[in-house]
Scaffold this active site. Structure first.
Site, PDB file in Angstrom:
ATOM      1  N   HIS A  73     -21.244 -46.579  20.090  1.00  0.00           N
ATOM      2  CA  HIS A  73     -21.697 -46.968  21.433  1.00  0.00           C
ATOM      3  C   HIS A  73     -20.612 -47.766  22.141  1.00  0.00           C
ATOM      4  O   HIS A  73     -19.893 -48.549  21.526  1.00  0.00           O
ATOM      5  CB  HIS A  73     -23.034 -47.716  21.382  1.00  0.00           C
ATOM      6  CG  HIS A  73     -23.059 -48.997  20.597  1.00  0.00           C
ATOM      7  ND1 HIS A  73     -22.648 -50.194  21.126  1.00  0.00           N
ATOM      8  CD2 HIS A  73     -23.467 -49.264  19.338  1.00  0.00           C
ATOM      9  CE1 HIS A  73     -22.808 -51.146  20.225  1.00  0.00           C
ATOM     10  NE2 HIS A  73     -23.290 -50.612  19.113  1.00  0.00           N
ATOM     11  N   ASP A  75     -21.206 -49.816  24.758  1.00  0.00           N
ATOM     12  CA  ASP A  75     -21.680 -51.055  25.382  1.00  0.00           C
ATOM     13  C   ASP A  75     -21.624 -52.236  24.419  1.00  0.00           C
ATOM     14  O   ASP A  75     -21.508 -52.070  23.204  1.00  0.00           O
ATOM     15  CB  ASP A  75     -23.107 -50.887  25.936  1.00  0.00           C
ATOM     16  CG  ASP A  75     -24.139 -50.590  24.850  1.00  0.00           C
ATOM     17  OD1 ASP A  75     -23.829 -49.825  23.913  1.00  0.00           O
ATOM     18  OD2 ASP A  75     -25.263 -51.135  24.927  1.00  0.00           O
ATOM     19  N   ASP A  99     -19.009 -55.308  16.880  1.00  0.00           N
ATOM     20  CA  ASP A  99     -20.106 -54.408  17.271  1.00  0.00           C
ATOM     21  C   ASP A  99     -19.869 -53.902  18.687  1.00  0.00           C
ATOM     22  O   ASP A  99     -20.339 -54.513  19.640  1.00  0.00           O
ATOM     23  CB  ASP A  99     -21.433 -55.173  17.159  1.00  0.00           C
ATOM     24  CG  ASP A  99     -22.635 -54.298  17.414  1.00  0.00           C
ATOM     25  OD1 ASP A  99     -22.490 -53.071  17.452  1.00  0.00           O
ATOM     26  OD2 ASP A  99     -23.729 -54.849  17.589  1.00  0.00           O
ATOM     27  N   GLU A 129     -26.718 -48.835  23.789  1.00  0.00           N
ATOM     28  CA  GLU A 129     -27.373 -48.963  22.484  1.00  0.00           C
ATOM     29  C   GLU A 129     -28.006 -50.334  22.318  1.00  0.00           C
ATOM     30  O   GLU A 129     -28.944 -50.497  21.544  1.00  0.00           O
ATOM     31  CB  GLU A 129     -26.345 -48.733  21.362  1.00  0.00           C
ATOM     32  CG  GLU A 129     -26.949 -48.613  19.963  1.00  0.00           C
ATOM     33  CD  GLU A 129     -27.095 -49.946  19.242  1.00  0.00           C
ATOM     34  OE1 GLU A 129     -27.808 -49.986  18.226  1.00  0.00           O
ATOM     35  OE2 GLU A 129     -26.517 -50.958  19.699  1.00  0.00           O
ATOM     36  N   GLU A 130     -27.461 -51.322  23.033  1.00  0.00           N
ATOM     37  CA  GLU A 130     -27.868 -52.713  22.791  1.00  0.00           C
ATOM     38  C   GLU A 130     -29.133 -53.118  23.559  1.00  0.00           C
ATOM     39  O   GLU A 130     -29.531 -54.276  23.517  1.00  0.00           O
ATOM     40  CB  GLU A 130     -26.722 -53.668  23.168  1.00  0.00           C
ATOM     41  CG  GLU A 130     -25.452 -53.469  22.343  1.00  0.00           C
ATOM     42  CD  GLU A 130     -25.577 -53.964  20.907  1.00  0.00           C
ATOM     43  OE1 GLU A 130     -26.680 -54.376  20.517  1.00  0.00           O
ATOM     44  OE2 GLU A 130     -24.566 -53.928  20.191  1.00  0.00           O
ATOM     45  N   GLU A 158     -20.861 -48.155  13.277  1.00  0.00           N
ATOM     46  CA  GLU A 158     -21.415 -49.500  13.448  1.00  0.00           C
ATOM     47  C   GLU A 158     -20.814 -50.436  12.396  1.00  0.00           C
ATOM     48  O   GLU A 158     -20.371 -49.979  11.345  1.00  0.00           O
ATOM     49  CB  GLU A 158     -22.939 -49.462  13.251  1.00  0.00           C
ATOM     50  CG  GLU A 158     -23.710 -48.788  14.372  1.00  0.00           C
ATOM     51  CD  GLU A 158     -23.949 -49.704  15.566  1.00  0.00           C
ATOM     52  OE1 GLU A 158     -23.425 -50.837  15.584  1.00  0.00           O
ATOM     53  OE2 GLU A 158     -24.667 -49.262  16.488  1.00  0.00           O
ATOM     54  N   HIS A 332     -22.907 -59.802  17.869  1.00  0.00           N
ATOM     55  CA  HIS A 332     -23.670 -60.565  18.868  1.00  0.00           C
ATOM     56  C   HIS A 332     -23.421 -62.072  18.776  1.00  0.00           C
ATOM     57  O   HIS A 332     -24.085 -62.842  19.466  1.00  0.00           O
ATOM     58  CB  HIS A 332     -25.185 -60.299  18.783  1.00  0.00           C
ATOM     59  CG  HIS A 332     -25.542 -58.842  18.804  1.00  0.00           C
ATOM     60  ND1 HIS A 332     -26.839 -58.392  18.799  1.00  0.00           N
ATOM     61  CD2 HIS A 332     -24.776 -57.729  18.839  1.00  0.00           C
ATOM     62  CE1 HIS A 332     -26.854 -57.065  18.813  1.00  0.00           C
ATOM     63  NE2 HIS A 332     -25.603 -56.641  18.838  1.00  0.00           N
TER      64      HIS A 332
HETATM   65 ZN   LIG Z   1     -23.868 -51.813  17.494  1.00  0.00          ZN
END
Ligand SMILES: [Zn+2]
Length: 358
Positions: A73, A75, A99, A129-130, A158, A332
């Protein structure tokens, strides 16, 4: 703006990671990064490239016997004083380093530099995706461009810190109800106590021996547990209903249907109502491209206990694994970073895998 993804950048997955991190792409704001990625892929003569929303697909069509998907992903979660990237010793800090722009960098590096892989490859760089599942680029592609996902095997880049994480467990939520007949406690023999009836439900839970299932070398531990109990009418009433809510975590060798049948069997003679469930995903390690991949990694896979986008591929019958250079514990986080060595190892592993087989 000139595209920062120049040929010099694309040949080095470490520089590429940094460059991708420095293109801001918080969920729902992926246009700029998708534009850059699309332009690069369209310039590669060995790739056929298409775009859907801010999801970019590029694939080789070499007529190989098997096709694999490499997906990541584009994003990130919102910035947190961690943009643009910085480098301290052998760590790259910044939003999305773990990530999962380091993973995206591996796929994009391969897309640009590997014109003749041993498998045909479909590269998917997807949006959103987030955030909520309805925006998820893979979900949208599955609905509108399902042919993009056709493959014998899929690898999601990932963060797994260089370990192969396989499959995921399913989950099922159900309410087990017991019924009785109300009466005054002074004449309790005229009634039937539904809370007493729940004693048998709890006994079966206490006696329950959950399975430990090993599939393709990955060990999944199941569990059946009461998570809530409710019953009772008033202090002077024999209760006529009691409800025990249970949760089953089930290994991916059971389907949702089989999981439900299992719960019904454990609580035979009781009123069982399923309120929610989600399927697991098989580790998919027996697919030939997966076996070749594990050989290239040279380490044992671990079972994934949470739910990830691999389940989307599994639902389509495509075995899928997670493997990426980032540390999932840093995803994150404000001090999110990735080890340069892990990026280099990951690039070498994927290169070995995709060139060893023909
Ligand atoms: Zn991810």
């Amino acid at each position: 703006m000139a595209n920062p993804l120049t040929p010099d950048v694309l040949v080095d997955p470490v520089v590429l990671t940094r460059t991708l991190v420095d293109i801001e792409s918080v969920s729902r704001d992926e246009k700029a990064i998708a534009d850059c990625v699309e332009e690069v892929l369209r310039q590669a003569p060995h790739l056929h490239t298409e775009r859907f929303g801010n999801t970019v697909m590029a694939r080789t069509d070499l007529g190989r016997e098997r096709r694999v998907v490499l997906a990541g992903h584009l994003d990130t979660v919102p910035l947190n004083d961690n943009f643009p990237s910085t480098v301290v010793d052998d760590l790259i800090y910044g939003c999305g380093t773990s990530d999962m722009k380091s993973g995206v960098a591996l796929a994009l590096h391969l897309a640009a530099t590997l014109p003749e892989p041993g498998y045909d490859i479909t590269y998917l760089f997807y949006e959103a995706e987030e955030i909520e599942a309805r925006f998820n680029g893979l979900h949208l592609v599955a609905q509108s461009r399902p042919e993009w996902l056709r493959a014998d095997f899929a690898l999601l880049l990932e963060p797994t810190y260089g370990v192969v994480e396989a499959g995921c467990q399913g989950t099922l939520q159900a309410r087990i109800r017991t019924h009785g007949r109300r009466a005054h406690p002074a004449r309790a023999w005229r009634g039937v106590n539904a809370i007493h009836g729940a004693g048998e439900v709890l006994r079966r839970l206490a006696d329950y021996r959950p399975r430990t299932v090993t599939i393709d070398g990955c060990t999944y531990r199941e569990g059946l547990n009461a998570v809530r109990i409710a019953g009772g009418v008033a202090g002077n009433v024999i209760p006529d209903e009691c409800e025990v809510e249970v949760n089953l975590r089930f290994a991916p060798d059971r389907s949702e249907r089989q999981a439900l049948d299992h719960v019904r069997e454990v609580f035979a003679d009781f009123d069982v109502e399923v309120t929610d469930s989600a399927p697991g995903a098989l580790p998919g390690l027996s697919a030939e491209p997966a076996r070749e991949f594990l050989t290239a990694v040279g380490a044992e896979p671990a079972a994934k206990l949470g739910w990830t986008d691999v389940a989307r591929f599994a639902a389509l019958g495509i075995p899928a694994l997670n493997y990426g250079p980032g540390d999932p514990a840093l995803a994150h986080a404000p001090d999110e970073h990735v080890e340069i060595g892990k990026i280099r190892d990951g690039a070498a592993t994927l290169h070995r895998w995709l060139t060893s087989y023909e």
